[in-house]
Design a protein around this motif. Structure first.
Motif, PDB file in Angstrom:
ATOM      1  N   PRO A  43      28.711  37.674  56.898  1.00  0.00           N
ATOM      2  CA  PRO A  43      28.425  37.339  58.109  1.00  0.00           C
ATOM      3  C   PRO A  43      29.307  37.872  59.003  1.00  0.00           C
ATOM      4  CG  PRO A  43      29.641  35.426  56.797  1.00  0.00           C
ATOM      5  CD  PRO A  43      29.132  36.620  56.020  1.00  0.00           C
ATOM      6  N   PHE A  44      28.978  38.717  60.113  1.00  0.00           N
ATOM      7  CA  PHE A  44      29.965  39.226  60.898  1.00  0.00           C
ATOM      8  C   PHE A  44      30.468  40.536  60.261  1.00  0.00           C
ATOM      9  CE2 PHE A  44      30.396  34.806  62.077  1.00  0.00           C
ATOM     10  CZ  PHE A  44      29.824  34.878  63.673  1.00  0.00           C
ATOM     11  N   GLY A  45      29.558  41.110  59.339  1.00  0.00           N
ATOM     12  CA  GLY A  45      30.076  42.222  58.506  1.00  0.00           C
ATOM     13  C   GLY A  45      31.287  42.013  57.418  1.00  0.00           C
ATOM     14  N   VAL A  46      31.630  40.593  57.350  1.00  0.00           N
ATOM     15  CA  VAL A  46      32.796  40.273  56.387  1.00  0.00           C
ATOM     16  C   VAL A  46      32.188  39.825  55.283  1.00  0.00           C
ATOM     17  CG1 VAL A  46      34.735  38.854  55.968  1.00  0.00           C
ATOM     18  CG2 VAL A  46      34.428  40.011  58.414  1.00  0.00           C
ATOM     19  N   PRO A  47      32.672  40.513  54.069  1.00  0.00           N
ATOM     20  CA  PRO A  47      32.037  39.655  52.857  1.00  0.00           C
ATOM     21  C   PRO A  47      32.408  38.285  52.577  1.00  0.00           C
ATOM     22  CG  PRO A  47      33.451  41.319  52.410  1.00  0.00           C
ATOM     23  CD  PRO A  47      33.316  41.492  53.702  1.00  0.00           C
ATOM     24  N   VAL A  48      31.639  37.211  51.954  1.00  0.00           N
ATOM     25  CA  VAL A  48      32.018  36.015  51.521  1.00  0.00           C
ATOM     26  C   VAL A  48      31.794  35.894  50.220  1.00  0.00           C
ATOM     27  CG1 VAL A  48      31.618  33.731  51.903  1.00  0.00           C
ATOM     28  CG2 VAL A  48      31.343  35.005  53.922  1.00  0.00           C
ATOM     29  N   TYR A  49      32.826  35.470  49.594  1.00  0.00           N
ATOM     30  CA  TYR A  49      32.756  35.338  48.057  1.00  0.00           C
ATOM     31  C   TYR A  49      33.121  33.941  47.577  1.00  0.00           C
ATOM     32  CZ  TYR A  49      33.153  40.360  47.589  1.00  0.00           C
ATOM     33  OH  TYR A  49      32.850  41.684  47.738  1.00  0.00           O
ATOM     34  N   VAL A  50      32.626  33.710  46.594  1.00  0.00           N
ATOM     35  CA  VAL A  50      32.723  32.168  45.820  1.00  0.00           C
ATOM     36  C   VAL A  50      33.803  32.502  44.395  1.00  0.00           C
ATOM     37  CG1 VAL A  50      31.899  30.201  44.808  1.00  0.00           C
ATOM     38  CG2 VAL A  50      30.946  30.952  46.725  1.00  0.00           C
ATOM     39  N   ALA A  51      34.846  32.084  44.485  1.00  0.00           N
ATOM     40  CA  ALA A  51      35.655  32.330  43.499  1.00  0.00           C
ATOM     41  C   ALA A  51      35.009  31.512  42.174  1.00  0.00           C
ATOM     42  CB  ALA A  51      36.949  32.276  43.736  1.00  0.00           C
ATOM     43  N   PRO A  52      35.419  31.939  40.871  1.00  0.00           N
ATOM     44  CA  PRO A  52      34.929  31.134  39.786  1.00  0.00           C
ATOM     45  C   PRO A  52      35.856  29.599  39.787  1.00  0.00           C
ATOM     46  CG  PRO A  52      35.809  33.460  39.041  1.00  0.00           C
ATOM     47  CD  PRO A  52      35.974  33.362  40.616  1.00  0.00           C
ATOM     48  N   SER A  53      36.975  29.621  40.369  1.00  0.00           N
ATOM     49  CA  SER A  53      37.561  28.354  40.409  1.00  0.00           C
ATOM     50  C   SER A  53      36.699  27.376  41.217  1.00  0.00           C
ATOM     51  CB  SER A  53      39.099  28.502  41.088  1.00  0.00           C
ATOM     52  OG  SER A  53      38.983  29.087  42.263  1.00  0.00           O
ATOM     53  N   TRP A  54      35.967  27.866  41.991  1.00  0.00           N
ATOM     54  CA  TRP A  54      35.160  26.888  43.027  1.00  0.00           C
ATOM     55  C   TRP A  54      34.368  26.159  42.320  1.00  0.00           C
ATOM     56  CZ3 TRP A  54      29.865  26.214  43.635  1.00  0.00           C
ATOM     57  CH2 TRP A  54      29.690  25.275  44.687  1.00  0.00           C
ATOM     58  N   VAL A 113      39.309  41.830  58.796  1.00  0.00           N
ATOM     59  CA  VAL A 113      39.239  40.949  57.808  1.00  0.00           C
ATOM     60  C   VAL A 113      38.764  41.441  56.612  1.00  0.00           C
ATOM     61  CG1 VAL A 113      38.319  38.671  57.329  1.00  0.00           C
ATOM     62  CG2 VAL A 113      38.911  39.523  59.770  1.00  0.00           C
ATOM     63  N   ARG A 114      39.392  41.360  55.431  1.00  0.00           N
ATOM     64  CA  ARG A 114      39.157  42.016  54.202  1.00  0.00           C
ATOM     65  C   ARG A 114      38.123  41.347  53.574  1.00  0.00           C
ATOM     66  NH1 ARG A 114      41.901  41.879  48.537  1.00  0.00           N
ATOM     67  NH2 ARG A 114      40.903  43.447  47.772  1.00  0.00           N
ATOM     68  N   ARG A 115      37.919  39.877  53.584  1.00  0.00           N
ATOM     69  CA  ARG A 115      37.090  39.269  52.982  1.00  0.00           C
ATOM     70  C   ARG A 115      37.188  37.516  53.164  1.00  0.00           C
ATOM     71  NH1 ARG A 115      38.606  38.982  46.619  1.00  0.00           N
ATOM     72  NH2 ARG A 115      40.778  38.278  47.030  1.00  0.00           N
ATOM     73  N   ILE A 116      36.221  36.856  52.944  1.00  0.00           N
ATOM     74  CA  ILE A 116      36.644  35.045  53.055  1.00  0.00           C
ATOM     75  C   ILE A 116      36.112  35.009  51.584  1.00  0.00           C
ATOM     76  CG2 ILE A 116      35.871  32.981  53.760  1.00  0.00           C
ATOM     77  CD1 ILE A 116      34.931  34.345  56.283  1.00  0.00           C
TER      78      ILE A 116
END
Length: 416
Positions: A43-54, A113-116
């Motif tokens: 979204p808005f060109g910023v990568p969104v990641y879900v960490a394994p801890s999630w 913004v590097r990432r979310i």
């Protein structure tokens, strides 16, 4: 728990310049994709990641919320865990909205913004540079809790259209409460929480010194960590959070203490990282290409290494630059390559075989300093760079090892 910040901020612990990617750390240039788990979108060109801890916390939420549903809606049976899983996903979708608020504000102020990343205790928006004014800092921090409050209000309004005691009613009530808790928790005035960044902005505005704001907010954050460590188990044990005192068993007590310790550790570490990164930024102007550059001697490509080193020793230089017949620099001899050549073979090895060809990115102006210098080096990773004057003349060679040592020295200075 939200830990948005400049990064990397990382959070916990903000930082406009990431020392983990410092020149000389041996790490390659960051890819366009910073990684950090399962990529969910941009979204808005910023990568969104879900960490394994999630996935760990999602399972925990599913288990806990599923147990609560068994008391409220016993007729669901095993299906209650599917409802609980849906709640966990919806809750983290709310956290993502919170983080997107920070991201949109940062992009509005032209901050990269590097990432979310969605992780164990919430999310983090890794904003790579500091805001220029305390007002912008305050707004950037406040928009996250504000969106969580808005979401809480939206779910509160939605409760009027569903029947209490039903699956939709329980889900909407849970999402309303969880968003209000997220907003309230993040408004606590200590780093690395949003409230800490708001406090930092206020102190910055009053004193005119961003470092003073960071120190104040970081120490309040450490106080919050101690309060959470001691206070959360006490609140649970006394039944202040809703459970009757006689219903609280040994397992619950241990789990509450463990949760409090993890949460307190994250807050304490984030506050400390904020202090370290602020101190580093304060000393960044000391990182100047001119003062860190090694004196170099020019040698032609066919020159034996032993002869080149003899000339360097006579001149008191510590680096070699390969030039053509007209004196134009063509490459920089790598220090690691020199060390790898046994002394008895050096008369038979030409410097051209040990040199790294120069690219435009490896030519660094002597006047570069601070973040501008680090950004230049990160853009073109190498072990050595040619430092040149404005006139194009050779000034010397900048080793990434020297830059890294300057980094470590700045980070090792006592806290203010």
């Amino acid at each position: 728990m939200d830990e948005s910040g400049d990064s990397g901020r990382p959070q916990p612990g903000a930082g406009g310049t990431d020392p983990s990617a410092a020149p000389g750390s041996g790490k390659p240039k960051r890819p366009a994709d910073p990684g950090g788990g399962l990529l969910m979108g941009r979204p808005f060109g910023v990568p969104v990641y879900v960490a394994p801890s999630w996935f760990v916390v999602a399972a925990l939420i599913t288990w806990v919320f599923g147990g609560q549903l068994d008391r409220v809606l016993p007729e669901l049976g095993g299906a209650r865990y599917l409802v609980a899983l849906f709640f966990a996903i919806a809750f983290y979708a709310s956290v993502l909205v919170h983080e997107l608020a920070h991201t949109v504000a940062a992009l509005r102020y032209k901050l990269p913004v590097r990432r979310i990343q969605l992780q164990f205790f919430g999310g983090v928006s890794e904003i790579e540079k500091e805001t220029e004014t305390p007002g912008r800092e305050f707004i950037l921090a406040f928009v996250g809790p504000l969106l969580s409050l808005v979401l809480g209000g939206v779910f509160y309004g939605a409760m009027r259209f569903v029947e209490p005691g039903t699956v939709p009613g329980v889900l909407i009530a849970g999402l309303m409460i969880s968003n209000l808790i997220v907003a309230a928790f993040n408004l606590l005035p200590g780093l690395p929480l949003d409230g800490g960044r708001m406090l930092r902005a206020i102190v910055w505005k009053i004193t005119g010194k961003p470092m003073s704001g960071t120190i104040a907010a970081a120490w309040v954050g450490r106080g919050l960590a101690v309060t959470v460590l001691i206070g959360l188990p006490l609140l649970t044990h006394t039944g202040a959070l809703g459970s009757a005192n006689e219903d609280i068993g040994g397992v619950e007590t241990v789990m509450d203490a463990l949760l409090a310790a993890i949460l307190a550790g994250i807050i304490w570490t984030g506050a400390g990282n904020s202090l370290r990164m602020a101190r580093l930024r304060e000393h960044l102007p000391d990182l100047r290409a001119r003062t860190l550059t090694r004196r170099a001697v020019p040698v032609e490509s066919a020159t034996p290494l032993s002869e080149a080193l003899r000339r360097a020793n006579e001149a008191g230089a510590r680096a070699l630059v390969v030039v053509d017949g007209q004196g134009t620099p063509k490459g920089v001899v790598r220090e690691a390559a020199i060390v790898g050549v046994p002394e008895h073979r050096r008369p038979w090895v030409a410097v051209s075989g040990l040199a790294q060809d120069l690219t435009d990115g490896m030519k660094v102006p002597a006047e570069l300093a601070g973040e501008a210098l680090l950004d230049r080096l990160k853009a073109t990773p190498a072990t050595e760079y040619l430092v040149i004057e404005e006139t194009g003349e050779i000034y010397g060679v900048l080793s990434t090892a020297d830059v890294e040592r300057a980094f470590v020295k700045a980070m090792a200075r006592p806290e203010s």
